[in-house]
Design a protein around this motif. Structure first.
Motif, PDB file in Angstrom:
ATOM      1  N   MET A 274       0.845  -1.184   0.000  1.00 14.70           N
ATOM      2  CA  MET A 274       0.000   0.000   0.000  1.00 14.70           C
ATOM      3  C   MET A 274       0.892   1.250   0.000  1.00 14.70           C
ATOM      4  O   MET A 274       1.882   1.308   0.705  1.00 14.70           O
ATOM      5  N   GLU A 275       0.503   2.226  -0.792  1.00 11.30           N
ATOM      6  CA  GLU A 275       1.271   3.471  -0.903  1.00 11.30           C
ATOM      7  C   GLU A 275       1.154   4.289   0.385  1.00 11.30           C
ATOM      8  O   GLU A 275       0.078   4.428   0.956  1.00 11.30           O
ATOM      9  N   LYS A 276       2.296   4.794   0.846  1.00 13.33           N
ATOM     10  CA  LYS A 276       2.314   5.659   2.021  1.00 13.33           C
ATOM     11  C   LYS A 276       1.539   6.938   1.693  1.00 13.33           C
ATOM     12  O   LYS A 276       1.612   7.434   0.570  1.00 13.33           O
ATOM     13  N   GLU A 277       0.794   7.439   2.662  1.00 11.74           N
ATOM     14  CA  GLU A 277      -0.001   8.653   2.423  1.00 11.74           C
ATOM     15  C   GLU A 277       0.900   9.814   2.016  1.00 11.74           C
ATOM     16  O   GLU A 277       1.923  10.075   2.634  1.00 11.74           O
ATOM     17  N   ASN A 278       0.515  10.474   0.947  1.00  7.16           N
ATOM     18  CA  ASN A 278       1.255  11.608   0.421  1.00  7.16           C
ATOM     19  C   ASN A 278       0.498  12.878   0.808  1.00  7.16           C
ATOM     20  O   ASN A 278      -0.476  13.260   0.158  1.00  7.16           O
ATOM     21  N   ILE A 279       0.956  13.535   1.872  1.00  5.00           N
ATOM     22  CA  ILE A 279       0.252  14.692   2.430  1.00  5.00           C
ATOM     23  C   ILE A 279       0.117  15.827   1.421  1.00  5.00           C
ATOM     24  O   ILE A 279      -0.967  16.388   1.255  1.00  5.00           O
ATOM     25  N   VAL A 280       1.199  16.166   0.725  1.00  6.19           N
ATOM     26  CA  VAL A 280       1.145  17.299  -0.201  1.00  6.19           C
ATOM     27  C   VAL A 280       0.205  16.998  -1.371  1.00  6.19           C
ATOM     28  O   VAL A 280      -0.511  17.881  -1.844  1.00  6.19           O
ATOM     29  N   LYS A 281       0.181  15.763  -1.804  1.00  2.00           N
ATOM     30  CA  LYS A 281      -0.736  15.367  -2.886  1.00  2.00           C
ATOM     31  C   LYS A 281      -2.188  15.488  -2.402  1.00  2.00           C
ATOM     32  O   LYS A 281      -3.037  16.061  -3.093  1.00  2.00           O
ATOM     33  N   HIS A 282      -2.455  14.998  -1.213  1.00  2.34           N
ATOM     34  CA  HIS A 282      -3.804  15.056  -0.646  1.00  2.34           C
ATOM     35  C   HIS A 282      -4.252  16.506  -0.438  1.00  2.34           C
ATOM     36  O   HIS A 282      -5.359  16.891  -0.817  1.00  2.34           O
ATOM     37  N   LYS A 283      -3.393  17.328   0.153  1.00  2.00           N
ATOM     38  CA  LYS A 283      -3.749  18.722   0.446  1.00  2.00           C
ATOM     39  C   LYS A 283      -3.901  19.552  -0.826  1.00  2.00           C
ATOM     40  O   LYS A 283      -4.764  20.427  -0.900  1.00  2.00           O
ATOM     41  N   SER A 284      -3.080  19.273  -1.836  1.00  2.00           N
ATOM     42  CA  SER A 284      -3.199  20.021  -3.091  1.00  2.00           C
ATOM     43  C   SER A 284      -4.498  19.674  -3.812  1.00  2.00           C
ATOM     44  O   SER A 284      -5.127  20.537  -4.424  1.00  2.00           O
ATOM     45  N   TYR A 285      -4.914  18.422  -3.710  1.00  2.31           N
ATOM     46  CA  TYR A 285      -6.175  18.006  -4.331  1.00  2.31           C
ATOM     47  C   TYR A 285      -7.357  18.670  -3.614  1.00  2.31           C
ATOM     48  O   TYR A 285      -8.279  19.192  -4.268  1.00  2.31           O
ATOM     49  N   ALA A 286      -7.316  18.675  -2.283  1.00  2.00           N
ATOM     50  CA  ALA A 286      -8.387  19.324  -1.513  1.00  2.00           C
ATOM     51  C   ALA A 286      -8.441  20.817  -1.822  1.00  2.00           C
ATOM     52  O   ALA A 286      -9.534  21.400  -1.964  1.00  2.00           O
ATOM     53  N   PHE A 287      -7.275  21.458  -1.952  1.00  2.00           N
ATOM     54  CA  PHE A 287      -7.225  22.881  -2.290  1.00  2.00           C
ATOM     55  C   PHE A 287      -7.800  23.119  -3.695  1.00  2.00           C
ATOM     56  O   PHE A 287      -8.554  24.076  -3.910  1.00  2.00           O
ATOM     57  N   ALA A 288      -7.460  22.253  -4.632  1.00  6.75           N
ATOM     58  CA  ALA A 288      -7.991  22.383  -5.996  1.00  6.75           C
ATOM     59  C   ALA A 288      -9.512  22.299  -5.990  1.00  6.75           C
ATOM     60  O   ALA A 288     -10.189  23.081  -6.678  1.00  6.75           O
ATOM     61  N   ARG A 289     -10.052  21.391  -5.205  1.00  6.57           N
ATOM     62  CA  ARG A 289     -11.512  21.265  -5.118  1.00  6.57           C
ATOM     63  C   ARG A 289     -12.135  22.532  -4.539  1.00  6.57           C
ATOM     64  O   ARG A 289     -13.180  22.995  -5.018  1.00  6.57           O
ATOM     65  N   ARG A 290     -11.475  23.118  -3.541  1.00  2.00           N
ATOM     66  CA  ARG A 290     -11.986  24.372  -2.971  1.00  2.00           C
ATOM     67  C   ARG A 290     -11.951  25.490  -4.009  1.00  2.00           C
ATOM     68  O   ARG A 290     -12.866  26.307  -4.086  1.00  2.00           O
ATOM     69  N   CYS A 291     -10.894  25.520  -4.815  1.00  2.00           N
ATOM     70  CA  CYS A 291     -10.781  26.538  -5.870  1.00  2.00           C
ATOM     71  C   CYS A 291     -11.883  26.370  -6.908  1.00  2.00           C
ATOM     72  O   CYS A 291     -12.459  27.361  -7.373  1.00  2.00           O
TER      73      CYS A 291
END
Length: 117
Positions: free
Chosen positions: A1-18
Motif C-alpha cells: 500500500m502506498e504511504k499517504e502523500n500529504i502534499v498530494k492530498h492537500k493540493s487536491y483538496a485545495f484544488a476542489r476548494r478553488c
C-alpha cells in the motif's frame, strides 16, 4: 500500500476548494476574470505535483515541485485580491489562504530538501 502523500492530498483538496469558489464567484457574483486566474493556478498545484511524481529524473521531479510552489504563490495573490476587493468574505479568504500557505510551506520544505541533496 502506498504511504499517504500529504502534499498530494492537500493540493487536491485545495484544488476542489478553488473549483467550488470559481463556481460560486461566477454564479453569485458574476465575476469571471479574477476567479478564472485562481482556478488555473489553484488546480495547477496538484497537477504539477502528480506530473513530478511521474518524472524521469530527480531533477524533473524537483522542477515540477518548484512550479507547483510558484503556482501556490500565485494562488495566494489572487485569494488576497479577491478578499480585499470583497468578492469573498474575510472568513472565506482567511480559510483558503491558510490552506494555501500550508501548501507553500510544504512545497518549500520538499524543494529545499531536494535541491540540497
Amino acid at each position: 500500500m502506498e504511504k499517504e502523500n500529504i502534499v498530494k492530498h492537500k493540493s487536491y483538496a485545495f484544488a476542489r476548494r478553488c473549483v467550488r469558489l470559481y463556481k460560486y464567484l461566477c454564479e453569485e457574483k458574476k465575476e469571471y476574470i479574477l476567479s478564472k486566474q485562481l482556478l488555473k493556478c489553484g488546480t495547477s498545484i496538484g497537477a504539477n505535483i502528480i506530473e513530478g511524481q511521474f518524472g524521469q529524473t530527480r531533477a524533473d521531479f524537483a522542477a515540477k515541485l518548484s512550479i507547483a510552489r510558484k503556482e501556490a504563490g500565485e494562488s495566494e495573490f489572487w485569494l488576497r485580491l479577491l478578499t480585499d476587493e470583497e468578492y469573498i468574505s474575510k472568513k472565506q479568504g482567511e480559510s483558503m489562504l491558510a490552506d494555501c500557505t500550508e501548501l507553500i510551506k510544504l512545497l518549500q520544505s520538499i524543494t529545499k530538501t531536494l535541491y540540497n541533496k
